[in-house]
Design an enzyme around this catalytic site. Structure first.
Site, PDB file in Angstrom:
ATOM      1  N   ASN A  10       0.351  -1.092   0.132  1.00  0.00           N
ATOM      2  CA  ASN A  10      -0.061   0.169   0.210  1.00  0.00           C
ATOM      3  C   ASN A  10       1.397   1.242  -0.267  1.00  0.00           C
ATOM      4  O   ASN A  10       1.240   1.625   1.183  1.00  0.00           O
ATOM      5  CB  ASN A  10      -1.032  -0.214   1.033  1.00  0.00           C
ATOM      6  CG  ASN A  10      -1.833   0.962   1.488  1.00  0.00           C
ATOM      7  OD1 ASN A  10      -2.149   2.105  -0.140  1.00  0.00           O
ATOM      8  ND2 ASN A  10      -2.381   1.554   2.335  1.00  0.00           N
ATOM      9  N   LYS A  12       0.077   4.244   0.174  1.00  0.00           N
ATOM     10  CA  LYS A  12      -0.422   5.207  -0.021  1.00  0.00           C
ATOM     11  C   LYS A  12      -0.424   6.304  -0.482  1.00  0.00           C
ATOM     12  O   LYS A  12      -0.603   5.996  -2.090  1.00  0.00           O
ATOM     13  CB  LYS A  12      -0.060   5.369   1.625  1.00  0.00           C
ATOM     14  CG  LYS A  12       0.024   3.646   2.697  1.00  0.00           C
ATOM     15  CD  LYS A  12      -0.606   4.270   3.829  1.00  0.00           C
ATOM     16  CE  LYS A  12      -0.649   3.180   4.402  1.00  0.00           C
ATOM     17  NZ  LYS A  12      -0.249   2.776   5.759  1.00  0.00           N
ATOM     18  N   HIS A  96      -9.790   1.022   4.035  1.00  0.00           N
ATOM     19  CA  HIS A  96      -8.996   1.659   4.977  1.00  0.00           C
ATOM     20  C   HIS A  96      -8.416   1.776   6.333  1.00  0.00           C
ATOM     21  O   HIS A  96      -9.781   3.293   5.627  1.00  0.00           O
ATOM     22  CB  HIS A  96      -7.001   1.657   4.467  1.00  0.00           C
ATOM     23  CG  HIS A  96      -5.873   1.955   4.580  1.00  0.00           C
ATOM     24  ND1 HIS A  96      -5.404   2.524   5.863  1.00  0.00           N
ATOM     25  CD2 HIS A  96      -5.078   1.193   4.663  1.00  0.00           C
ATOM     26  CE1 HIS A  96      -4.256   2.395   6.357  1.00  0.00           C
ATOM     27  NE2 HIS A  96      -4.135   1.343   5.906  1.00  0.00           N
ATOM     28  N   GLU A  98      -7.969   4.931   7.245  1.00  0.00           N
ATOM     29  CA  GLU A  98      -7.039   5.870   6.492  1.00  0.00           C
ATOM     30  C   GLU A  98      -8.046   6.888   6.660  1.00  0.00           C
ATOM     31  O   GLU A  98      -8.217   7.831   6.571  1.00  0.00           O
ATOM     32  CB  GLU A  98      -5.685   6.226   6.729  1.00  0.00           C
ATOM     33  CG  GLU A  98      -4.738   5.397   7.576  1.00  0.00           C
ATOM     34  CD  GLU A  98      -3.282   5.662   6.580  1.00  0.00           C
ATOM     35  OE1 GLU A  98      -3.489   5.337   5.816  1.00  0.00           O
ATOM     36  OE2 GLU A  98      -2.571   5.152   7.254  1.00  0.00           O
ATOM     37  N   GLU A 171      -6.237  -4.419   9.955  1.00  0.00           N
ATOM     38  CA  GLU A 171      -4.938  -4.325  10.533  1.00  0.00           C
ATOM     39  C   GLU A 171      -5.234  -3.611  11.931  1.00  0.00           C
ATOM     40  O   GLU A 171      -6.153  -1.905  11.761  1.00  0.00           O
ATOM     41  CB  GLU A 171      -4.580  -3.011   9.331  1.00  0.00           C
ATOM     42  CG  GLU A 171      -4.463  -3.465   7.909  1.00  0.00           C
ATOM     43  CD  GLU A 171      -3.665  -2.563   6.951  1.00  0.00           C
ATOM     44  OE1 GLU A 171      -2.620  -2.704   6.607  1.00  0.00           O
ATOM     45  OE2 GLU A 171      -4.285  -1.577   6.687  1.00  0.00           O
ATOM     46  N   GLY A 177       1.975   2.016  10.582  1.00  0.00           N
ATOM     47  CA  GLY A 177       2.267   3.554  10.282  1.00  0.00           C
ATOM     48  C   GLY A 177       3.205   3.133  11.778  1.00  0.00           C
ATOM     49  O   GLY A 177       4.144   4.584  12.183  1.00  0.00           O
ATOM     50  N   SER A 217       2.372  -2.258  10.261  1.00  0.00           N
ATOM     51  CA  SER A 217       4.340  -2.396  10.226  1.00  0.00           C
ATOM     52  C   SER A 217       4.765  -3.371   9.732  1.00  0.00           C
ATOM     53  O   SER A 217       5.895  -4.116  10.538  1.00  0.00           O
ATOM     54  CB  SER A 217       4.316  -1.863  12.155  1.00  0.00           C
ATOM     55  OG  SER A 217       4.063  -0.418  12.306  1.00  0.00           O
TER      56      SER A 217
HETATM   57  P1  PGA Z   1       2.613   0.160   7.569  1.00  0.00           P
HETATM   58  O1  PGA Z   1       1.348   0.242   6.916  1.00  0.00           O
HETATM   59  O2  PGA Z   1       2.936  -1.278   7.217  1.00  0.00           O
HETATM   60  O3  PGA Z   1       3.436   1.604   6.878  1.00  0.00           O
HETATM   61  O4  PGA Z   1       2.285  -0.293   8.996  1.00  0.00           O
HETATM   62  C1  PGA Z   1       0.400  -0.725   6.467  1.00  0.00           C
HETATM   63  C2  PGA Z   1      -0.904  -0.251   5.818  1.00  0.00           C
HETATM   64  O5  PGA Z   1      -1.479   0.546   6.919  1.00  0.00           O
HETATM   65  O6  PGA Z   1      -1.891  -0.913   5.165  1.00  0.00           O
END
Ligand code: PGA
Length: 259
Positions: A10, A12, A96, A98, A171, A177, A217
């Site tokens: 991803n 983003k 997601h 976010e 997730e 993140g 992460s």
């Molecule tokens: P990350 O993000 O691996 O940077 O924690 C995962 C995601 O949001 O899909």
């Protein structure tokens, strides 16, 4: 039937410059990533989807990070599944955290809009990565509270969980993140609980066949231990999907799940 692992990158809202795309794409080259044992998809930012189409080796699926609720027309700033289909896209990711409103952003999606989107995606013939996950305040209350939240996020879509067409990405918001990964025990316990819920609410066959990715992460270092968890079928990778180590995550789960 063993479940084929699946790993997604991803990106983003990255990278900042189009000129960086070729080098990012080269991290997914055939010599580096073996897609015969693992499905691989990449979610470029909406502006870069067109550029990326046709640039990846066969088997790496370009997967938009969102879609609208119903088709082309007067939806300023949105992307319709029909447009994706026309471009040869076969998958779309939705839900997601976010976009559900975490990290101080506004909530672009709710459980209700996501159910509408999933129906629209499946009716249009595309497949879907459907993201769920709990916030830290819920995780701190223990696995029952976590499962209650996951169930609430799955409730409206439980009639659409066709394992051939839908992948769940679990997730936990607190690990996205942050560098704080769920431990293999936490990931396994939660994935197992999600599978048990699906067995109860959908069917045992659906539960056994549906793939559940872990996201938060994930990186080359923690992927081998997480891959050893029987109910972890892959990863949705954010930060590390922008780095060469993405290939090691694919290799780790491919090795762990080989029959
Ligand atoms: P990350 O993000 O691996 O940077 O924690 C995962 C995601 O949001 O899909």
């Amino acid at each position: 039937m063993p479940r084929k692992p699946i790993v997604g990158g991803n990106w983003k809202c990255n990278p900042d410059k189009t000129e960086k795309l070729d080098s990012l794409i080269s991290n997914y080259d055939s010599e580096k990533i073996d897609t015969s044992k693992c499905d691989v998809y990449v979610c470029p930012s909406p502006l870069h989807v067109s550029y990326c189409m046709g640039k990846f080796k066969e088997g790496v699926m370009v997967t938009p990070q969102n879609c609208n609720i119903k088709g082309c027309g007067a939806f300023t700033g949105e992307m319709a599944v029909e447009q994706m289909k026309d471009m040869g896209i076969t998958n779309v990711l939705i839900g997601h955290s976010e976009r559900r409103g975490e990290f101080g952003l506004m909530a672009y999606d709710t459980n209700e809009t996501l159910a509408t989107k999933l129906k629209y995606i499946l009716d249009s013939g595309l497949n879907c990565i459907f993201c769920i996950g709990e916030k830290l305040s819920i995780r701190e209350q223990g696995i029952e509270a976590v499962m209650k939240e996951c169930a609430a996020q799955l409730e409206d879509v439980k009639g659409m969980l066709d394992p051939a067409r839908v992948v769940i990405a679990y997730e936990p918001v607190w690990s996205i993140g942050t560098g704080v990964t769920a431990s293999p025990e936490q990931a396994q316990e939660t994935h197992k609980a999600i599978r048990e819920w699906i067995a109860k609410e959908c069917s045992a066959e659906t539960a056994a066949a549906i793939r559940i990715q872990y996201g938060g992460s994930a990186n080359a270092k923690n992927a081998p231990d997480l891959s050893a968890c029987p109910d972890v079928d892959g990863f949705l990778v954010g930060g590390a999907s922008l780095k060469p180590e993405f290939k090691d995550i694919v290799a780790a789960i491919s090795a762990a799940k080989k029959a």
